[in-house]
Design a protein around this motif. Structure first.
Motif, PDB file in Angstrom:
ATOM      1  N   GLN A  69      16.456   6.408   7.941  1.00 45.47           N
ATOM      2  CA  GLN A  69      15.278   5.582   8.545  1.00 45.47           C
ATOM      3  C   GLN A  69      14.148   6.503   8.800  1.00 45.47           C
ATOM      4  OE1 GLN A  69      17.889   4.395  11.658  1.00 45.47           O
ATOM      5  NE2 GLN A  69      17.708   2.110  11.062  1.00 45.47           N
ATOM      6  N   SER A  70      14.642   7.835   9.359  1.00 45.36           N
ATOM      7  CA  SER A  70      13.697   8.614   9.742  1.00 45.36           C
ATOM      8  C   SER A  70      12.582   9.109   8.327  1.00 45.36           C
ATOM      9  CB  SER A  70      14.298   9.812  10.277  1.00 45.36           C
ATOM     10  OG  SER A  70      13.346  11.144  10.651  1.00 45.36           O
ATOM     11  N   THR A  71      13.446   9.449   7.233  1.00 42.11           N
ATOM     12  CA  THR A  71      12.785   9.879   6.148  1.00 42.11           C
ATOM     13  C   THR A  71      11.916   8.722   5.586  1.00 42.11           C
ATOM     14  OG1 THR A  71      14.570  11.265   5.180  1.00 42.11           O
ATOM     15  CG2 THR A  71      13.124  10.368   3.587  1.00 42.11           C
ATOM     16  N   LEU A  72      12.074   7.408   5.636  1.00 40.57           N
ATOM     17  CA  LEU A  72      11.170   6.449   5.249  1.00 40.57           C
ATOM     18  C   LEU A  72      10.209   6.188   6.416  1.00 40.57           C
ATOM     19  CD1 LEU A  72      14.127   4.184   3.819  1.00 40.57           C
ATOM     20  CD2 LEU A  72      12.443   5.300   2.381  1.00 40.57           C
ATOM     21  N   GLN A  73      10.453   6.503   7.521  1.00 47.34           N
ATOM     22  CA  GLN A  73       9.356   6.198   8.572  1.00 47.34           C
ATOM     23  C   GLN A  73       8.174   7.251   8.159  1.00 47.34           C
ATOM     24  OE1 GLN A  73      10.688   7.183  12.302  1.00 47.34           O
ATOM     25  NE2 GLN A  73       9.009   5.936  13.319  1.00 47.34           N
ATOM     26  N   ARG A  74       8.835   8.635   8.018  1.00 45.72           N
ATOM     27  CA  ARG A  74       7.639   9.967   7.729  1.00 45.72           C
ATOM     28  C   ARG A  74       6.907   9.473   6.691  1.00 45.72           C
ATOM     29  NH1 ARG A  74      12.010  12.859   9.174  1.00 45.72           N
ATOM     30  NH2 ARG A  74      12.415  13.840   6.877  1.00 45.72           N
ATOM     31  N   LEU A 107       7.982  -0.831   9.193  1.00 39.30           N
ATOM     32  CA  LEU A 107       9.286  -1.490   9.857  1.00 39.30           C
ATOM     33  C   LEU A 107      10.481  -0.506   9.631  1.00 39.30           C
ATOM     34  CD1 LEU A 107       9.509  -5.104   8.288  1.00 39.30           C
ATOM     35  CD2 LEU A 107       8.797  -4.325  10.584  1.00 39.30           C
ATOM     36  N   MET A 108      10.218   0.857   9.245  1.00 34.57           N
ATOM     37  CA  MET A 108      11.252   1.999   9.139  1.00 34.57           C
ATOM     38  C   MET A 108      10.842   2.877  10.489  1.00 34.57           C
ATOM     39  SD  MET A 108      13.292   1.566   6.624  1.00 34.57           S
ATOM     40  CE  MET A 108      13.299   0.351   5.247  1.00 34.57           C
ATOM     41  N   PHE A 109      11.923   2.824  11.098  1.00 32.12           N
ATOM     42  CA  PHE A 109      12.002   3.753  12.354  1.00 32.12           C
ATOM     43  C   PHE A 109      13.512   3.853  12.621  1.00 32.12           C
ATOM     44  CE2 PHE A 109      11.372  -0.481  13.575  1.00 32.12           C
ATOM     45  CZ  PHE A 109      12.425  -0.940  14.493  1.00 32.12           C
ATOM     46  N   VAL A 110      13.927   4.760  13.569  1.00 33.64           N
ATOM     47  CA  VAL A 110      15.268   4.930  13.717  1.00 33.64           C
ATOM     48  C   VAL A 110      15.765   3.867  14.799  1.00 33.64           C
ATOM     49  CG1 VAL A 110      16.943   6.564  14.859  1.00 33.64           C
ATOM     50  CG2 VAL A 110      15.168   7.496  13.530  1.00 33.64           C
ATOM     51  N   THR A 111      16.710   3.150  14.460  1.00 33.86           N
ATOM     52  CA  THR A 111      17.251   2.131  15.581  1.00 33.86           C
ATOM     53  C   THR A 111      18.692   1.740  14.852  1.00 33.86           C
ATOM     54  OG1 THR A 111      17.004  -0.281  15.668  1.00 33.86           O
ATOM     55  CG2 THR A 111      16.345   0.287  13.679  1.00 33.86           C
ATOM     56  N   ASN A 112      19.434   1.157  15.860  1.00 36.46           N
ATOM     57  CA  ASN A 112      20.965   0.752  15.516  1.00 36.46           C
ATOM     58  C   ASN A 112      20.863  -0.937  15.910  1.00 36.46           C
ATOM     59  OD1 ASN A 112      20.771   0.579  18.334  1.00 36.46           O
ATOM     60  ND2 ASN A 112      22.515   2.036  18.454  1.00 36.46           N
ATOM     61  N   ARG A 113      19.843  -1.610  16.134  1.00 36.05           N
ATOM     62  CA  ARG A 113      19.963  -2.990  16.302  1.00 36.05           C
ATOM     63  C   ARG A 113      19.942  -3.658  14.978  1.00 36.05           C
ATOM     64  NH1 ARG A 113      15.109  -5.498  17.948  1.00 36.05           N
ATOM     65  NH2 ARG A 113      16.364  -7.157  18.677  1.00 36.05           N
ATOM     66  N   SER A 114      21.024  -4.658  14.962  1.00 39.91           N
ATOM     67  CA  SER A 114      21.391  -5.175  13.465  1.00 39.91           C
ATOM     68  C   SER A 114      20.234  -6.006  13.160  1.00 39.91           C
ATOM     69  CB  SER A 114      22.869  -5.881  13.828  1.00 39.91           C
ATOM     70  OG  SER A 114      22.353  -6.928  14.781  1.00 39.91           O
ATOM     71  N   ALA A 137       0.769  -1.100  -0.041  1.00 40.36           N
ATOM     72  CA  ALA A 137      -0.051   0.197   0.036  1.00 40.36           C
ATOM     73  C   ALA A 137       0.865   1.238   0.026  1.00 40.36           C
ATOM     74  CB  ALA A 137      -1.004   0.092   1.221  1.00 40.36           C
ATOM     75  N   SER A 138       1.855   1.234   0.889  1.00 46.99           N
ATOM     76  CA  SER A 138       2.900   2.485   0.847  1.00 46.99           C
ATOM     77  C   SER A 138       3.506   2.868  -0.559  1.00 46.99           C
ATOM     78  CB  SER A 138       4.024   2.264   1.876  1.00 46.99           C
ATOM     79  OG  SER A 138       5.093   1.256   1.561  1.00 46.99           O
ATOM     80  N   GLY A 163       3.657   5.813  -5.839  1.00 47.99           N
ATOM     81  CA  GLY A 163       5.067   6.062  -6.481  1.00 47.99           C
ATOM     82  C   GLY A 163       6.022   7.009  -5.706  1.00 47.99           C
ATOM     83  N   THR A 164       5.479   7.708  -4.805  1.00 48.02           N
ATOM     84  CA  THR A 164       6.298   8.427  -3.775  1.00 48.02           C
ATOM     85  C   THR A 164       7.640   7.908  -3.129  1.00 48.02           C
ATOM     86  OG1 THR A 164       4.715  10.045  -3.279  1.00 48.02           O
ATOM     87  CG2 THR A 164       6.511  10.214  -1.871  1.00 48.02           C
ATOM     88  N   VAL A 165       7.338   6.589  -2.665  1.00 50.79           N
ATOM     89  CA  VAL A 165       8.276   5.937  -1.878  1.00 50.79           C
ATOM     90  C   VAL A 165       9.441   5.708  -2.764  1.00 50.79           C
ATOM     91  CG1 VAL A 165       9.011   3.843  -0.515  1.00 50.79           C
ATOM     92  CG2 VAL A 165       6.792   4.939  -0.002  1.00 50.79           C
ATOM     93  N   PHE A 166       8.874   5.239  -3.976  1.00 49.96           N
ATOM     94  CA  PHE A 166      10.114   4.871  -5.109  1.00 49.96           C
ATOM     95  C   PHE A 166      11.179   5.921  -5.214  1.00 49.96           C
ATOM     96  CE2 PHE A 166       6.790   1.666  -6.887  1.00 49.96           C
ATOM     97  CZ  PHE A 166       7.387   0.569  -6.194  1.00 49.96           C
ATOM     98  N   GLN A 167      10.646   7.288  -5.433  1.00 47.27           N
ATOM     99  CA  GLN A 167      11.169   8.396  -5.767  1.00 47.27           C
ATOM    100  C   GLN A 167      12.183   8.444  -4.417  1.00 47.27           C
ATOM    101  OE1 GLN A 167      11.576  10.138  -8.507  1.00 47.27           O
ATOM    102  NE2 GLN A 167      12.913  11.613  -7.610  1.00 47.27           N
ATOM    103  N   ILE A 168      11.611   8.523  -3.210  1.00 49.22           N
ATOM    104  CA  ILE A 168      12.549   8.910  -1.948  1.00 49.22           C
ATOM    105  C   ILE A 168      13.583   7.764  -1.982  1.00 49.22           C
ATOM    106  CG2 ILE A 168      12.396   8.565   0.322  1.00 49.22           C
ATOM    107  CD1 ILE A 168       9.251   9.731   0.524  1.00 49.22           C
TER     108      ILE A 168
END
Length: 202
Positions: A164-169, A174-181, A64-65, A69-74
């Protein structure tokens, strides 16, 4: 008796607008169906432990996201920014290494001249001094390289956080700021799918 509201808009124009809206909805449904089918096929190839972390509702949200086409461009723009940043960081490191090579070459040249000019009795002591000088330079340059590498790692970590922040917005699941591998592996999988679907193009 209430007056019925009458619009001044041409009925043919309204019909055209409605038709265009219906066509857009049908197109969205068609794209969604293709995206979800492709994403399920890609997910089926994953190892079992990763599949369990990507349930159907996550895959549906990903499909759905992608619809407008916005996500592809981002993702394309983030990839371009990342490549530019990595090139700049690599060039910076290469310049430092080149400068260090020049300093070592200059030191070696100076040492050879000094040894050639020294008497036989002075050479043993001179070589010990030169060895110490070389070790000091090596230590200094190693610290400089380590600092450069640490700064590169910090810059890449910052870039990852921004991505991560850009894709979360943008609403990508599953996109959020994290450093967990473990989280980052899932995020990289989502990005890889997005890039594959963008390359297919519908």
């Amino acid at each position: 008796m209430e007056k019925q509201y009458e619009t001044n808009v041409d009925s043919r124009l309204l019909a055209t607008v409605r038709q265009q809206w219906v066509e857009r909805q049908v197109e969205r449904e068609r794209h969604y169906g293709r995206y979800i089918d492709d994403i399920h096929q890609l997910a089926a190839k994953l190892p079992k432990e990763m599949k369990e972390k990507l349930p159907g509702d996550i895959l549906s949200r990903l499909a759905a996201s992608l619809l407008d086409g916005t996500v592809f461009q981002i993702v394309r723009e983030l990839e371009e920014i990342q490549q530019l940043k990595e090139r700049n960081l690599l060039n910076r490191r290469m310049k430092i290494l080149s400068k260090q090579k020049g300093r070592r070459t200059e030191l070696d040249k100076r040492h050879r001249v000094a040894v050639h000019a020294a008497s036989a009795s002075e050479r043993a002591t001179l070589k010990l001094q030169q060895q110490e000088e070389r070790e000091e330079l090596d230590s200094e340059l190693e610290a400089e390289t380590t600092q450069c590498d640490q700064e590169i790692i910090l810059a890449l970590d910052q870039l990852l956080t921004e991505q991560q922040s850009t894709l979360q917005r943008a609403g990508v699941p599953l996109m959020f700021v994290t450093n967990r591998s473990e989280d980052i592996r899932l995020q990289m999988q989502v990005l890889e799918w997005t890039q594959r679907l963008a390359a297919i193009g519908y």
